[in-house]
Design an enzyme around this catalytic site. Structure first.
Site, PDB file in Angstrom:
ATOM      1  N   CYS A 101      14.536  54.163 -21.132  1.00 40.84           N
ATOM      2  CA  CYS A 101      14.287  53.554 -19.832  1.00 40.84           C
ATOM      3  C   CYS A 101      12.823  53.657 -19.418  1.00 40.84           C
ATOM      4  O   CYS A 101      12.245  54.727 -19.440  1.00 40.84           O
ATOM      5  CB  CYS A 101      15.154  54.257 -18.793  1.00 40.84           C
ATOM      6  SG  CYS A 101      14.940  53.619 -17.156  1.00 40.84           S
ATOM      7  N   SER A 124      21.141  46.980 -13.110  1.00 46.21           N
ATOM      8  CA  SER A 124      20.358  48.082 -12.559  1.00 46.21           C
ATOM      9  C   SER A 124      19.169  47.517 -11.787  1.00 46.21           C
ATOM     10  O   SER A 124      18.404  46.718 -12.316  1.00 46.21           O
ATOM     11  CB  SER A 124      19.859  48.965 -13.700  1.00 46.21           C
ATOM     12  OG  SER A 124      19.020  49.965 -13.188  1.00 46.21           O
ATOM     13  N   CYS A 171       6.663  53.723 -15.239  1.00 44.69           N
ATOM     14  CA  CYS A 171       7.253  52.741 -16.141  1.00 44.69           C
ATOM     15  C   CYS A 171       6.202  51.965 -16.920  1.00 44.69           C
ATOM     16  O   CYS A 171       5.293  51.362 -16.333  1.00 44.69           O
ATOM     17  CB  CYS A 171       8.102  51.779 -15.318  1.00 44.69           C
ATOM     18  SG  CYS A 171       8.672  50.364 -16.265  1.00 44.69           S
ATOM     19  N   GLY A 189      12.020  44.503 -16.874  1.00 42.22           N
ATOM     20  CA  GLY A 189      12.152  43.649 -15.704  1.00 42.22           C
ATOM     21  C   GLY A 189      13.138  44.119 -14.661  1.00 42.22           C
ATOM     22  O   GLY A 189      13.946  45.012 -14.888  1.00 42.22           O
ATOM     23  N   CYS A 210       6.717  50.347 -10.607  1.00 40.71           N
ATOM     24  CA  CYS A 210       7.060  51.780 -10.640  1.00 40.71           C
ATOM     25  C   CYS A 210       6.005  52.509 -11.481  1.00 40.71           C
ATOM     26  O   CYS A 210       5.703  52.079 -12.590  1.00 40.71           O
ATOM     27  CB  CYS A 210       8.451  51.994 -11.219  1.00 40.71           C
ATOM     28  SG  CYS A 210       9.715  51.013 -10.396  1.00 40.71           S
ATOM     29  N   GLU A 215      12.202  43.092 -25.839  1.00 39.75           N
ATOM     30  CA  GLU A 215      12.864  44.215 -26.498  1.00 39.75           C
ATOM     31  C   GLU A 215      14.289  44.392 -25.986  1.00 39.75           C
ATOM     32  O   GLU A 215      14.566  44.225 -24.799  1.00 39.75           O
ATOM     33  CB  GLU A 215      12.084  45.507 -26.236  1.00 39.75           C
ATOM     34  CG  GLU A 215      10.725  45.479 -26.885  1.00 39.75           C
ATOM     35  CD  GLU A 215      10.039  46.836 -26.871  1.00 39.75           C
ATOM     36  OE1 GLU A 215       8.840  46.876 -27.121  1.00 39.75           O
ATOM     37  OE2 GLU A 215      10.714  47.844 -26.597  1.00 39.75           O
ATOM     38  N   CYS A 237      21.314  47.407 -24.068  1.00 39.43           N
ATOM     39  CA  CYS A 237      20.375  47.372 -22.940  1.00 39.43           C
ATOM     40  C   CYS A 237      19.546  46.096 -23.067  1.00 39.43           C
ATOM     41  O   CYS A 237      18.771  45.937 -24.013  1.00 39.43           O
ATOM     42  CB  CYS A 237      19.500  48.626 -22.972  1.00 39.43           C
ATOM     43  SG  CYS A 237      18.302  48.674 -21.653  1.00 39.43           S
ATOM     44  N   CYS A 276       7.018  43.075 -15.455  1.00 38.15           N
ATOM     45  CA  CYS A 276       7.731  43.322 -14.192  1.00 38.15           C
ATOM     46  C   CYS A 276       6.684  43.526 -13.111  1.00 38.15           C
ATOM     47  O   CYS A 276       5.635  44.130 -13.370  1.00 38.15           O
ATOM     48  CB  CYS A 276       8.594  44.583 -14.319  1.00 38.15           C
ATOM     49  SG  CYS A 276       9.533  44.965 -12.825  1.00 38.15           S
TER      50      CYS A 276
HETATM   51  S1  SF4 Z   1      11.303  50.703 -13.790  1.00 36.95           S
HETATM   52 FE1  SF4 Z   1      12.251  48.668 -13.812  1.00 36.95          FE
HETATM   53  S2  SF4 Z   1      11.757  47.825 -11.791  1.00 36.95           S
HETATM   54 FE2  SF4 Z   1      10.364  49.546 -12.073  1.00 36.95          FE
HETATM   55  S3  SF4 Z   1       8.518  48.579 -12.937  1.00 36.95           S
HETATM   56 FE3  SF4 Z   1       9.816  49.270 -14.662  1.00 36.95          FE
HETATM   57  S4  SF4 Z   1      10.993  47.471 -15.259  1.00 36.95           S
HETATM   58 FE4  SF4 Z   1      10.179  47.100 -13.184  1.00 36.95          FE
END
Ligand code: SF4
Length: 359
Positions: free
Chosen positions: A340, A194, A116, A162, A113, A89, A102, A109
């Site tokens: 995000c 980032s 996320c 990622g 987090c 994406e 973006c 990933c």
């Molecule tokens: S916020 Fe970024 S670093 Fe953290 S799990 Fe999601 S994609 Fe990975």
């Protein structure tokens, strides 16, 4: 078929010479791909007919297949498919007077987090440099006929799926291609990597001649070890104090700031005490940092909520009162699930050849 997208000018020249073409032919092809956003060699009008036909038969001009485009009022989400069937994406965000793109760097990933959606399935694989670059090429091809300034992506942020620094070599190559003035020509000042703040990767970035020249954003999300560890398990091995010490000493290019991204999550990291702690940390270094507050975007797969606007404003005010630059990003792209941490929202996407990919 040789994939030409994702090659630097030098690589393209080497390839041309190897194929018995004059070196300047590579420069012409490079110009068509990275300046004119052209993906059909039939339209490379300064090449001979024979060469155009040969390119058509022997070269590829995309690493990704465009699957879907979803337009919202202030953002456009693109969905691409890799050769091995994974979905990527990319979100184009409409700012006041420019586009910000973006870009994703990995499929999934493994940083984990807890707020996320991308973290859900862990890391599937890194994207190649060609797959990273092609996200921009597809989007550019799509917008190139719009009136100025909407005909070109101005800012690029590596904030999609990622951890960019975990895919270091491919990120570096993509950045090299993006900032090359003979091609894509994105300003280094308008390109941001980032990171979740893994220290040895950040050190590599600081020492790299190309990556150290672009902007750094850190997904901080907490003002202390305890709070950060709860939502970013990576903090267990990359201690908050060590990260902070590193950031306060990071070799910044002249006139730049590090962006501290702070996703505000109701009842987790959004109290006045959290804000005051953050203010105490940043205030002595206010010239070096700016804070970007991002109210969490609720997602059906995540156990968190967005704080009220009042709580978000109160948090911001505590920072502003200390003369810290603190903006709020009422996350654009929300309406297309491209905000995000929300890439790869659960969905089923019809494959062109029939069947479904569950993502
Ligand atoms: S916020 Fe970024 S670093 Fe953290 S799990 Fe999601 S994609 Fe990975």
């Amino acid at each position: 078929m040789e994939l030409l997208v994702g090659k630097t000018l030098k690589e393209l020249r080497d390839w041309a010479v190897q194929k018995g073409l004059e070196r300047y032919r590579a420069d012409q092809i490079y110009h068509w791909i990275y300046k004119k956003w052209e993906d059909d060699p039939e339209r490379f009008t300064n090449l001979s007919k024979d060469l155009r036909r040969w390119l058509k038969e022997n070269a590829r001009f995309h690493a990704l297949e465009k699957v879907e485009k979803v337009e919202g009022p202030d953002s456009v989400k693109y969905l691409f498919r890799t050769d091995d069937g994974h979905l990527v994406e990319t979100v184009l965000i409409k700012e006041k007077d420019h586009w910000t793109l973006c870009v994703s760097t990995q499929i999934g990933c493994n940083v984990g987090c807890t707020f996320c959606a991308t973290a859900r399935d862990g890391l599937i694989r890194n994207l190649t440099a060609a797959e990273i670059v092609d996200q921009l090429l597809w989007v550019q091809k799509d917008i190139k006929d719009l009136p100025k300034p909407w005909h070109k992506v101005r800012n690029v942020v590596f904030m999609g799926m990622g951890e960019p620094l975990a895919n270091f070599n491919n990120l570096k190559k993509a950045v090299e291609i993006f900032v090359d003035q003979k091609g894509v020509d994105v300003s280094k000042r308008r390109l941001t990597v980032s990171s979740s703040g893994i220290l040895y990767q950040l050190k590599k970035m600081a020492e790299d001649p190309v990556l150290s020249q672009v902007n750094l954003a850190i997904s901080l999300n907490a003002p202390d070890q305890e709070t950060r560890e709860k939502i970013m398990p990576v903090t267990r091995t990359n201690r908050f104090e060590d990260l902070w010490k590193f950031l306060t000493n990071y070799p910044l290019p002249e006139g730049r700031k590090i962006t501290l991204e702070y996703v505000l999550i109701k009842g987790v990291n959004d109290s006045p005490e959290h804000a005051r702690k953050l203010a105490r940390l940043v205030a002595p270094h206010r010239k070096r940092f700016k804070v970007n507050l991002i109210p969490f975007n609720p997602s059906p797969t995540l156990p968190y909520e967005r704080p009220s606007e009042e709580v978000v404003r109160r948090f911001q005010k505590i920072l502003l009162d200390e003369a810290i630059i603190a903006t709020i990003r009422w996350s654009k792209g929300q309406e297309v699930f491209g905000a995000c941490g929300q890439l790869r929202a659960k969905r089923e996407i019809p494959l062109l050849g029939g069947g479904f990919v569950k993502n």
